[in-house]
Design a protein around this motif. Structure first.
Motif, short mmCIF file in Angstrom:
data_model
loop_
_atom_site.label_atom_id
_atom_site.label_comp_id
_atom_site.label_asym_id
_atom_site.label_seq_id
_atom_site.Cartn_x
_atom_site.Cartn_y
_atom_site.Cartn_z
N SER A 6 -34.24 -40.65 30.65
CA SER A 6 -34.38 -41.85 29.81
C SER A 6 -33.93 -43.10 30.56
O SER A 6 -34.54 -44.17 30.43
CB SER A 6 -33.57 -41.68 28.52
OG SER A 6 -34.00 -40.56 27.79
N LEU A 7 -32.87 -42.97 31.36
CA LEU A 7 -32.38 -44.11 32.12
C LEU A 7 -33.43 -44.59 33.12
O LEU A 7 -33.68 -45.80 33.24
CB LEU A 7 -31.09 -43.72 32.85
CG LEU A 7 -30.50 -44.75 33.82
CD1 LEU A 7 -30.13 -46.03 33.08
CD2 LEU A 7 -29.30 -44.18 34.56
N LEU A 8 -34.03 -43.67 33.83
CA LEU A 8 -35.05 -44.06 34.81
C LEU A 8 -36.26 -44.69 34.12
O LEU A 8 -36.87 -45.63 34.66
CB LEU A 8 -35.46 -42.84 35.64
CG LEU A 8 -34.35 -42.20 36.49
CD1 LEU A 8 -34.87 -40.98 37.23
CD2 LEU A 8 -33.79 -43.22 37.48
N ASN A 43 -38.07 -53.27 35.01
CA ASN A 43 -38.65 -53.84 36.24
C ASN A 43 -40.03 -54.44 35.99
O ASN A 43 -40.51 -55.25 36.79
CB ASN A 43 -38.75 -52.76 37.32
CG ASN A 43 -37.38 -52.36 37.85
OD1 ASN A 43 -36.40 -53.10 37.72
ND2 ASN A 43 -37.29 -51.19 38.46
N GLN A 44 -40.68 -54.06 34.90
CA GLN A 44 -41.98 -54.62 34.56
C GLN A 44 -41.87 -55.93 33.80
O GLN A 44 -42.89 -56.59 33.56
CB GLN A 44 -42.78 -53.61 33.72
CG GLN A 44 -43.13 -52.33 34.47
CD GLN A 44 -43.79 -51.30 33.59
OE1 GLN A 44 -43.93 -51.50 32.38
NE2 GLN A 44 -44.22 -50.18 34.19
N SER A 75 -30.93 -46.68 44.31
CA SER A 75 -29.50 -46.97 44.31
C SER A 75 -28.83 -46.39 43.07
O SER A 75 -27.71 -45.86 43.14
CB SER A 75 -29.27 -48.48 44.38
OG SER A 75 -27.89 -48.78 44.28
N VAL A 76 -29.51 -46.47 41.93
CA VAL A 76 -28.94 -45.93 40.69
C VAL A 76 -28.79 -44.42 40.78
O VAL A 76 -27.76 -43.85 40.40
CB VAL A 76 -29.82 -46.32 39.49
CG1 VAL A 76 -29.33 -45.64 38.22
CG2 VAL A 76 -29.83 -47.83 39.31
N VAL A 77 -29.82 -43.74 41.30
CA VAL A 77 -29.75 -42.29 41.44
C VAL A 77 -28.62 -41.89 42.38
O VAL A 77 -27.90 -40.91 42.15
CB VAL A 77 -31.11 -41.75 41.94
CG1 VAL A 77 -31.01 -40.25 42.23
CG2 VAL A 77 -32.19 -42.01 40.91
N GLN A 78 -28.44 -42.66 43.44
CA GLN A 78 -27.37 -42.36 44.39
C GLN A 78 -26.00 -42.56 43.75
O GLN A 78 -25.07 -41.79 43.99
CB GLN A 78 -27.51 -43.25 45.62
CG GLN A 78 -26.52 -42.93 46.73
CD GLN A 78 -26.72 -43.80 47.95
OE1 GLN A 78 -27.53 -44.72 47.92
NE2 GLN A 78 -26.00 -43.50 49.01
#
Length: 608
Positions: free
Chosen positions: A410-412, A419-420, A431-434
């Motif tokens: 859900s976050l992604l 971003n749209q 960066s968020v996933v990392q």
């Protein structure tokens, strides 16, 4: 004629040592082992587990009464007396107890010793709830909710005690605790805070929500206003599950005077106490209270035995880490071309940024996505942090892992939608996933939170800010550790003085025949007490010598850390060791008889 069992004290001593080492072992398992030994050696009969447990608790209670006569303080940290740097408070939900009918409500031997009496706690909770209107639900940190941050909570079904709230010093000594009946509500740490008003800091996992509640309660209950004098900080590991601004404002690493206090000392103790829950959840109320107190005293005894090594090792590591951190700070300044004056300004900028709201104005839809992204990110961090800390079943672990995967998806999706949006800085998904990975240690600063007024983004400033705070805290820690070493030595010196005074008083009574023995003892009992006091005195002097040698060896290379040169002279215990009492030989001749300790309980029990 009924057969009876007489338990040897060595057996109780062995069981107490095993319980301290393996707190999850039950009495039935231990007595089953004794039954196996009975068969192996060709004897008959079984040991009654209930009778053994009852006799063991009586034995431990007798030892505690003896410790009081010898001026022992099992629930006091010698390095934190009289000035305590920090006390960490947190709840342990694993130490619950199942609700059972027809159980005895008689108080235990150690009622009110370690765990506060339930009547006092409930009266305080009702006073707070009656004075301030409580807000239902979980408290918020930014856009995230915390289970442990509640003003009120309902009682759980099928449980009597829902857990234990405990207070621990920064050296891991158990100081005080209480039974929780309504989850982790704010009134419980407030009750414990009253017991430690001399501490400089109070560390919690939800400090950002507890402090406003304390201020609200103190306005109505004026006798609680002194509690606001204590400074509050957020425990280091729990801070990772808070939002970035909250972490900057409340993290223990950013509090002047806290040193390298983690605030997570309760978690270290909980790893020990949680194993006790395997057996205590089936016990009666009084036996559970007694067994938890026995474990707390045993834990503190083990901590005290290694305290001189812990302080010296911590000091050595602090000196090494301080040099490395200072060198790293200089390298970071060179890379960013940041002077010392500029660094001071960046520190101010970071603190102002943390105290302010979101920098960029946004539309309603974009703002809603921002809130959703922040909430999902912090929620995932919280679930990962508590995955194995508050859940002890694989089935529960699997459910939470599935929730984490669902929230991550859900976050992604929310980030992709954001971003749209037009007129907005995009979020770097990689960066968020990392950051969400186990190896990530950095905080997440979102594009709408950044303030770039001087050409340097806030994340770069925060990296230097964190490094500077680390250098400052390590510098403070060296001074704090030296002070704690001195307090430890002074505590031993005061303990020796107390024992010597009591020893001299009893010896004078015996010599003069005045019959004014302490505690209403007879002459024979007083002679037995003298023997115990001499053994205690020898043990304390041995501790003095060991601590002095250890501290002198670690402080000698850096004598400038001690502000007063005279303080080092106080650590020289060789003079005390060489100056024995002149009457020791005479006392040994007079009292050198075998003393029989009579335990005022019937330790015999009927075999089943």
């Amino acid at each position: 004629m009924q057969a009876q069992t007489l338990f040897h004290q060595d057996l109780f001593h062995s069981f107490e040592a095993m319980k301290t080492t393996a707190p999850g072992m039950s009495v039935k398992a231990f007595t089953a082992m004794l039954d196996q030994r009975t068969k192996w050696f060709g004897r008959t009969g079984k040991v009654n587990a209930d009778a053994f447990q009852r006799s063991f608790l009586q034995y431990v209670y007798c030892n505690s009464e003896e410790d009081q006569l010898l001026e022992k303080e099992p629930l006091v940290c010698p390095a934190c007396s009289p000035e305590t740097v920090a006390v960490s408070v947190d709840g342990n939900r694993k130490l619950y107890r199942f609700q059972k009918a027809n159980q005895s409500e008689e108080p235990g031997f150690f009622d009110g010793v370690f765990l506060s009496q339930d009547s006092e706690v409930s009266s305080f909770v009702e006073e707070v709830r009656g004075a301030v209107k409580s807000t239902a639900g979980r408290a918020m940190c930014g856009e995230s909710q915390w289970t442990a941050a509640r003003e009120t909570s309902k009682q759980a079904n099928k449980l009597n005690e829902e857990g234990v709230e405990i207070a621990v010093c920064r050296h891991g000594f158990l100081l005080k605790g209480l039974n929780m009946y309504r989850g982790e509500i704010f009134a419980y740490p407030m009750f414990l805070q009253k017991e430690f008003q001399d501490a400089a800091f109070l560390a919690m996992d939800v400090t950002c929500r507890y402090v406003p509640y304390l201020e609200k309660v103190s306005e109505v209950l004026t006798h609680l206003q002194p509690l606001q004098k204590i400074r509050h900080c957020l425990s280091v590991m729990h801070a990772k599950a808070h939002n970035t601004k909250c972490k900057i404002l409340w993290n223990a690493r950013n509090q002047e005077g806290a040193g390298t206090t983690l605030g997570e000392e309760v978690e270290q103790v909980d790893s020990f106490l949680s194993r006790c829950a395997l057996t205590t959840k089936y016990m009666s109320k009084s036996v559970r209270t007694d067994m938890l107190t026995v474990h707390a005293i045993g834990w503190n005894q083990r901590k005290e035995n290694g305290l001189h090594i812990a302080l010296s090792s911590r000091f050595k590591k602090t000196v090494e880490n301080s040099l490395d951190a200072t060198e790293s700070l200089k390298k970071m300044q060179d890379q960013l071309h940041c002077s010392d004056d500029m660094l001071k300004q960046w520190v101010v900028d970071v603190k102002q940024w943390a105290s302010s709201g979101n920098a960029a104005a946004s539309s309603v839809d974009a703002r809603g996505l921002q809130i959703s992204i922040e909430a999902l990110f912090v929620s995932i961090c919280q679930k990962k942090h508590y995955l194995y800390r508050q859940n002890d079943r694989n089935k529960r672990h699997q459910k939470i892992t599935q929730k984490i995967a669902k929230e991550k998806k859900s976050l992604l999706d929310e980030i992709q939608r954001y971003n749209q949006q037009p007129d907005g800085d995009p979020v770097d998904t990689h960066s968020v996933v990392q950051k969400l990975s186990n190896k990530a240690a950095e905080s997440m600063i979102w594009p709408w939170q950044e303030q770039n007024t001087d050409g340097v983004d806030i994340l770069a400033k925060k990296k230097l800010f964190d490094q500077l705070m680390l250098v400052l805290r390590l510098t403070e820690e060296k001074q704090i550790l030296v002070k704690e070493m001195m307090q430890r030595c002074q505590y031993l010196k005061d303990s020796v003085a107390k024992v010597q005074t009591l020893l001299a008083t009893i010896s004078d009574c015996i010599k003069t025949g005045s019959k004014c023995y302490p505690n209403g003892f007879t002459e024979e009992a007083s002679k037995g007490l003298i023997s115990l006091l001499k053994r205690r005195l020898h043990y304390l002097r041995l501790k003095q010598q060991t601590a002095a040698c250890t501290y002198r060896g670690i402080l000698q290379p850096t004598p400038q850390l001690v502000e007063d040169e005279g303080e080092m002279e106080e650590m020289d215990w060789q003079r005390d060791l060489s100056s024995e009492d002149e009457d020791d030989d005479e006392d040994d001749a007079e009292v050198g008889t075998q003393v029989t300790v009579v335990i005022p309980f019937d330790l015999t029990c009927t075999l089943t």
